[in-house]
Scaffold this motif. Sequence first.
Motif, short mmCIF file in Angstrom:
data_model
loop_
_atom_site.label_atom_id
_atom_site.label_comp_id
_atom_site.label_asym_id
_atom_site.label_seq_id
_atom_site.Cartn_x
_atom_site.Cartn_y
_atom_site.Cartn_z
N THR A 1 46.72 59.38 44.07
CA THR A 1 46.74 58.57 42.86
C THR A 1 47.46 57.24 43.08
N ARG A 2 48.39 57.21 44.03
CA ARG A 2 49.07 55.95 44.35
C ARG A 2 48.08 54.93 44.90
N ALA A 3 47.15 55.41 45.73
CA ALA A 3 46.12 54.50 46.27
C ALA A 3 45.24 53.97 45.14
N GLN A 4 44.91 54.84 44.18
CA GLN A 4 44.11 54.40 43.03
C GLN A 4 44.87 53.35 42.21
N LEU A 5 46.16 53.61 41.98
CA LEU A 5 46.97 52.69 41.18
C LEU A 5 47.04 51.31 41.82
N PHE A 6 47.29 51.28 43.12
CA PHE A 6 47.41 49.99 43.80
C PHE A 6 46.08 49.25 43.85
N SER A 7 44.99 50.00 44.06
CA SER A 7 43.66 49.36 44.11
C SER A 7 43.28 48.81 42.74
N THR A 8 43.53 49.60 41.68
CA THR A 8 43.25 49.12 40.33
C THR A 8 44.15 47.94 39.98
N GLY A 9 45.42 48.02 40.39
CA GLY A 9 46.34 46.92 40.15
C GLY A 9 45.89 45.64 40.84
N GLY A 10 45.34 45.78 42.05
CA GLY A 10 44.83 44.60 42.75
C GLY A 10 43.67 43.97 42.01
N LEU A 11 42.75 44.80 41.51
CA LEU A 11 41.62 44.29 40.73
C LEU A 11 42.11 43.58 39.47
N ALA A 12 43.06 44.20 38.77
CA ALA A 12 43.60 43.61 37.55
C ALA A 12 44.27 42.27 37.83
N LEU A 13 45.02 42.21 38.93
CA LEU A 13 45.73 40.97 39.28
C LEU A 13 44.75 39.84 39.58
N VAL A 14 43.72 40.14 40.37
CA VAL A 14 42.73 39.11 40.71
C VAL A 14 42.03 38.60 39.46
N LEU A 15 41.60 39.52 38.59
CA LEU A 15 40.91 39.11 37.37
C LEU A 15 41.84 38.33 36.43
N ALA A 16 43.11 38.76 36.34
CA ALA A 16 44.07 38.06 35.48
C ALA A 16 44.32 36.63 35.99
N LEU A 17 44.41 36.48 37.30
CA LEU A 17 44.60 35.14 37.86
C LEU A 17 43.41 34.24 37.57
N ILE A 18 42.20 34.80 37.74
CA ILE A 18 40.99 34.02 37.43
C ILE A 18 40.99 33.64 35.96
N GLY A 19 41.35 34.59 35.10
CA GLY A 19 41.38 34.33 33.67
C GLY A 19 42.40 33.27 33.30
N CYS A 20 43.58 33.31 33.91
CA CYS A 20 44.61 32.32 33.62
C CYS A 20 44.18 30.92 34.06
N VAL A 21 43.55 30.84 35.24
CA VAL A 21 43.07 29.55 35.73
C VAL A 21 42.02 28.98 34.79
N ARG A 22 41.08 29.82 34.38
CA ARG A 22 40.02 29.37 33.47
C ARG A 22 40.59 28.99 32.10
N GLN A 23 41.57 29.77 31.64
CA GLN A 23 42.17 29.46 30.35
C GLN A 23 42.91 28.12 30.39
N ARG A 24 43.64 27.88 31.48
CA ARG A 24 44.36 26.61 31.61
C ARG A 24 43.40 25.45 31.74
N ALA A 25 42.30 25.66 32.49
CA ALA A 25 41.30 24.60 32.65
C ALA A 25 40.66 24.26 31.31
N ALA A 26 40.37 25.29 30.50
CA ALA A 26 39.76 25.05 29.19
C ALA A 26 40.73 24.31 28.27
N ALA A 27 42.04 24.59 28.40
CA ALA A 27 43.02 23.95 27.54
C ALA A 27 43.20 22.47 27.84
N THR A 28 42.95 22.11 29.12
CA THR A 28 43.12 20.69 29.50
C THR A 28 41.91 19.85 29.24
N ARG A 29 40.78 20.51 28.93
CA ARG A 29 39.55 19.73 28.67
C ARG A 29 39.55 19.13 27.29
#
Length: 474
Positions: free
Chosen positions: A446-474
């Motif tokens: 389950t630790r492997a599942q947690l870290f893999s899911t956490g990695g997916l969440a982190l990547v998607l959150a970073l993409i979302g934050c970048v897109r959100q910041r880009a939209a705010a500056t437009r």
Amino acid sequence: MSRTLPAPPPPTESTPAPAGNTPGPGNPLSNGLKQRHLSMIALGGVIGAGLFVGSGAGIAAAGPSIVLAYAVSGLLVMSVMRMLGEMSAADPASGSFSVHADRALGRWAGLTAGWMFWTLLVVGVAVEAIGAAHIVQGWLPGTPSWLWVLVFMAFFCGTNLAAVSHFGELEFWFAALKIGAIALFLVLGTLAVLGVLPGTDAPGTAHLLHDGGFLPNGASGLLTGLLASVVAYGGLETVTIAAAESQDPARAVAKAVRTTMWRIGIVYVGSMLLIVTLVPWSSRAVTEHGPYAAVLERLGVPGGGQIMNVVVLVALLSAMNANIYGSSRMAYSLVSRGQGPKALGKVSGGVPRRAVLASSAFGFVAVLLSYWWPTTVFAWLLNMVGAVVLVVWGFIAASQLVLRRRLERAAPGKPAVRMGGFPYLTWVTLAGVVTVLALMTLNAGTRAQLFSTGGLALVLALIGCVRQRAAATR
């Protein structure tokens, strides 16, 4: 858009129009699901393949304490569904909790929760297709399993490309079969426990307390059972996605949520209690044939194993159908909010057909990965979605904390569906989710599942934050 919540900044997902309207520019998706469809989806959705298939491993690990594991996780999911029902009744949308997270926490949260859930569903399509193919191949051993995978994928993709009412009708009958099967099992099991079923003696507490005790494998076994039960509950969220395409979304959500408690209590906790009362938890039949088949064999039901194979096949096919539907609507919702490829946003005849094709295609690719790289790439995919349900539940609870207060300020009074104990129960639920995630670190798998899911969440959150910041500056 609901009048009770402030309008979010564009782009936003359009919600279906009231009953009687047809798809159009302001109402891209149809409202072709009837109340009877939603009622059966809500009832049948709780009876999934995870219950029939995955519960065997949980019983083998936790023993009789699997009843406690399902009860604890059941209380958690009841609270989550109450929160989700409250938000969905106030503002129904095909993106469900992704839309709510978007409005409550920011676009990064909507993107993260939505695409994580989409990934979970499309990987689930692959797992279910493979499982269904293996069952049919057992009946027809001369046929290759890949052929049945292709048949199932093509059929359910085609069904979801048609009108949403076709999806609803299929799920109606799938749910009817599953409900009939579990109801018959519960009746037979109860009669056997009471000792009134011909040819059986009441087992008493022999298997519950004397085959190693209620906690035969200690706290670690209970933890494994708890995590298995959480996975089994995954997918209940689909009813709130489907409700957005019904003729009366608020009423449909309210009715589905109000019945969650007794459905979970009877179907999950009740059936687990019957199983560990009637058969030894350590029996090889529990893991080899499945716990439900083991009970039917214990009761002397002719062809019990094959009967359960049919029921499991129906559950797998139902899950495939629901997952293709849910993933396509989630993808459409994300795209309509500017959080995905625009090409997937086209709707024709009230159906997001490109999103259906994309979701089905990804599921089929995952099937191919299971054949080509079963222990590497496909295993990584399975690990990546292992804790997604818990992450989604966390987003739901956090969103409800914000939107409930916003709703009460905008329109004082009771919402159509109201979770009692706010905000204390919401915080307790959040703490429960965090606790289960923390417990996952104690086991290597389950630790492997947690870290893999956490990695997916982190990547998607970073993409979302970048897109959100880009939209705010437009």
